[in-house]
Design an enzyme around this catalytic site. Structure first.
Site, short mmCIF file in Angstrom:
data_model
loop_
_atom_site.label_atom_id
_atom_site.label_comp_id
_atom_site.label_asym_id
_atom_site.label_seq_id
_atom_site.Cartn_x
_atom_site.Cartn_y
_atom_site.Cartn_z
N THR A 305 15.34 -4.90 48.79
CA THR A 305 14.27 -3.58 47.47
C THR A 305 12.77 -4.17 47.17
O THR A 305 12.03 -2.93 47.39
CB THR A 305 15.13 -3.40 46.04
OG1 THR A 305 16.48 -3.32 46.83
CG2 THR A 305 14.96 -2.61 45.07
N GLN A 335 17.71 2.31 48.06
CA GLN A 335 16.89 1.75 48.06
C GLN A 335 16.28 1.76 48.42
O GLN A 335 15.68 1.35 49.03
CB GLN A 335 16.55 0.39 46.68
CG GLN A 335 18.05 0.93 45.76
CD GLN A 335 19.25 -0.04 46.16
OE1 GLN A 335 19.68 0.53 47.26
NE2 GLN A 335 19.97 -0.66 45.99
N GLN A 357 15.53 6.96 45.95
CA GLN A 357 15.93 5.50 44.92
C GLN A 357 15.18 4.53 44.88
O GLN A 357 14.94 4.55 45.34
CB GLN A 357 17.45 5.58 45.17
CG GLN A 357 18.60 4.39 44.62
CD GLN A 357 19.52 4.22 45.24
OE1 GLN A 357 20.41 4.86 45.67
NE2 GLN A 357 20.36 2.85 44.36
N ASP A 358 14.69 4.61 43.06
CA ASP A 358 14.20 3.87 43.37
C ASP A 358 12.64 4.02 44.04
O ASP A 358 11.77 2.92 44.31
CB ASP A 358 14.48 2.29 44.53
CG ASP A 358 15.61 1.40 43.01
OD1 ASP A 358 16.17 2.49 42.34
OD2 ASP A 358 15.75 0.23 43.71
N ASP A 379 17.42 5.96 39.60
CA ASP A 379 17.30 5.01 38.51
C ASP A 379 15.16 4.93 39.60
O ASP A 379 15.13 3.35 40.00
CB ASP A 379 17.53 3.87 39.52
CG ASP A 379 18.88 3.33 38.68
OD1 ASP A 379 19.60 3.99 37.99
OD2 ASP A 379 20.34 2.69 39.36
N ARG A 452 20.33 4.16 32.42
CA ARG A 452 20.96 3.71 32.08
C ARG A 452 20.25 1.63 31.84
O ARG A 452 19.36 2.07 32.97
CB ARG A 452 22.30 3.46 33.24
CG ARG A 452 21.01 3.64 34.71
CD ARG A 452 22.60 3.48 35.48
NE ARG A 452 22.04 3.54 36.93
CZ ARG A 452 22.61 3.37 37.60
NH1 ARG A 452 24.15 3.20 37.59
NH2 ARG A 452 22.41 2.83 39.23
#
Length: 545
Positions: A305, A335, A357-358, A379, A452
């Protein structure tokens, strides 16, 4: 373990005290107390996260026996961390087999940044009159974040020394955590507004008046400005360079002055890396609609990542304006970071950050985003920086089937880290694809949440922001099995819009409907000491709520 005898009469000096938002180590004598060595050691060590490491640190040092002060303790503990962390890169080279591209390089790079952070901390500790809490906390919090990022990459690795590396790393960083905890326990945050002495934090004056004129307009003609370097990048060959990386490589290392890189209209397909020794880099585009830096690395294609970022910034004092940072890997690749920043005192203005994502990895240190558009799914704003977003459009997209959206995933690991996400005066909305998918059924196909907890002390607040109705009424989602929902800090303050109602929000102990005084702790003024460094960027900011 060998035993050491401390003097029976001990004067405890050099304790920490708090003045406004700045901490200084002062030499303050208190009455002598008759203590045996075990009582003294246990009283100091039992209040911090790793008592055994604390005892080990104190017992190793003769100087502590002679001068049992907090300054001596910090120096001894951080020097132990330096010694142990310095050994880790060699172990990584010899005994780790990576399955994700970048695992070993990530760890080596992060440990080098940690060593620099500890050296800076020791320098400040040795000169108490120039030590401020927010500076040393940023340095040591980033070090702890570096450890976690390296360990995450090592999860998928193998090799004969993997266990030894992870054990050595955890032991070394216990000393960092102990030092940070001791600093915090001797002081506390102020509540509400405060009067700041703006000379207490001695940041360099980054941008002179003539340089500000350059920043206040997008782009430029390039060339060398008197007293400051201005470099141009253009796809059509009319600049000093045709690629951004060539321009960055040309810039001087460890520059105390701002280095301006103007980037003309065009789509730049390259992975850009601003190393930690490339300081005070300023990227100026012709507008986020026309100046685009794009890449497609992802975890799905075998990258870590951390290493998947299209643009990765480790150099302190980074600024960017009027640019799009994009990762086009798509939702099916997992990610895939568009922009990663693990650089202190970084700020972006009128930029667009696009991914799934990410998308945006606010990894560590202190950061600020003003009037930026940020797109993503799962996220998509994540990391452990102390970061403030103001006036931004935060836009959820349609994820791959079966996924939910979580706007934030903040990863604060301990209560001593002055990190978290503050989202102020922003718009929390969905793009057309997500709205249309959910409007075709009575129940939302894709559930979306404000955030989260990536780690148990996760901290995120939304203040005075518009929240659209695509956000699930509960607001927040657990990571797994309610881990951290009691120790996290999630807050909402005077938000508005159809998704802002708090009556049906989660009932976690760590969730708060904040009052003004709680919310003011997350302002630019309080949370990232923005008044001391943002003015020199020429970017607008609101210092209070």
């Amino acid at each position: 373990m060998a035993s050491y005898t401390l003097p029976l009469f001990i004067t405890l000096s050099s304790i920490l005290f708090f003045s406004n938002t700045t901490f200084a180590l002062q030499s303050i004598s208190v009455s002598s107390t008759t203590l045996n060595s075990s009582t003294y050691l246990s009283s100091m060590c039992q209040t911090i996260p790793y008592p055994a490491s604390c005892l080990h640190s104190l017992k190793l040092s003769i100087s502590i026996s002679i001068n049992p002060s907090i300054i001596t303790f910090l120096q001894q503990t951080l020097n132990l961390a330096l010694t142990q962390i310095a050994k880790i890169p060699n172990l990584l080279s010899q005994g780790i087999i990576e399955t994700q591209r970048g695992t070993i390089d990530d760890c080596k790079e992060l440990h080098q940044i940690t060593l620099t952070s500890i050296h800076k901390s020791l320098s400040m500790i040795s000169n108490p009159h120039k030590l401020s809490y927010i500076n040393i906390n940023a340095l040591l919090s980033a070090a702890l974040t570096n450890k976690n990022t390296c360990l995450e990459g090592l999860d998928t690795a193998s090799g004969p020394l993997k266990q030894e590396v992870t054990q050595s790393m955890n032991t070394a960083y216990q000393h960092v955590s102990n030092s940070l905890s001791l600093l915090c326990k001797k002081s506390k945050y102020p509540k509400g507004n405060s009067t700041r002495n703006r000379n207490l934090l001695e940041f360099p004056k980054w941008v002179r008046k003539k340089d500000r004129r350059i920043m206040q307009s997008s782009g430029g003609d390039g060339g060398v400005d008197e007293g400051g370097l201005v470099i141009s990048v253009a796809k059509d060959g009319n600049g000093n360079f045709s690629t951004i990386m060539d321009a960055i490589n040309f810039t001087p290392n460890n520059s105390d002055d701002r280095v301006f890189i103007t980037i003309g209209e065009g789509v730049y397909e390259e992975n850009v890396v601003v190393q930690s020794y490339k300081t005070n880099i300023v990227l100026l585009g012709d507008g986020s609609e026309v100046t685009v830096i794009t890449g497609n690395r992802s975890v799905g294609d075998g990258w870590t990542t951390f290493r998947s970022a299209t643009v990765a910034v480790s150099g302190e004092g980074f600024l960017a304006r009027d640019i799009t940072f994009e990762n086009t890997a798509g939702p099916e690749k997992g990610q895939a970071v568009a922009l990663r920043i693990n650089a202190d005192l970084a700020a972006l203005y009128k930029c667009t950050i696009i991914g799934y994502q990410d998308t945006l990895y606010v990894h560590s240190f202190r950061q600020f985003y003003r009037e930026c558009d940020i797109y993503g799914t799962v996220d998509f704003i994540f990391g452990n920086a102390a970061v403030v977003f103001q006036g931004c459009n935060i836009i959820a997209r349609l994820p791959k089937p079966g996924q939910f959206n979580a706007i934030t995933a903040q990863s604060r690991e301990t209560p001593d880290e002055a990190t978290g996400m503050s989202i102020q005066n922003c718009s929390i909305i969905a793009d057309d694809d997500l709205y249309n998918a959910n409007s075709n059924t009575s129940n939302a196909i894709v559930k979306s949440y404000l955030g989260r907890p990536w780690r148990k002390y996760s901290r995120t607040v939304y203040m005075e922001s518009f929240i659209s109705d695509f956000i699930n009424p509960v607001g927040w989602k657990e990571w797994s099995d309610d881990v951290g929902v009691e120790k996290l800090y999630y807050g909402e303050y005077e938000n508005y819009g159809p998704g802002s109602a708090t009556e049906n929000r989660v009932s976690w102990l760590g969730y708060h409907v904040m009052d003004y005084y709680e919310a003011s702790d997350f302002s630019v003024l309080q949370f990232i000491a923005g008044e001391d460094w943002l003015e020199s960027t020429s970017f607008p900011y609101d210092d209070h709520i």
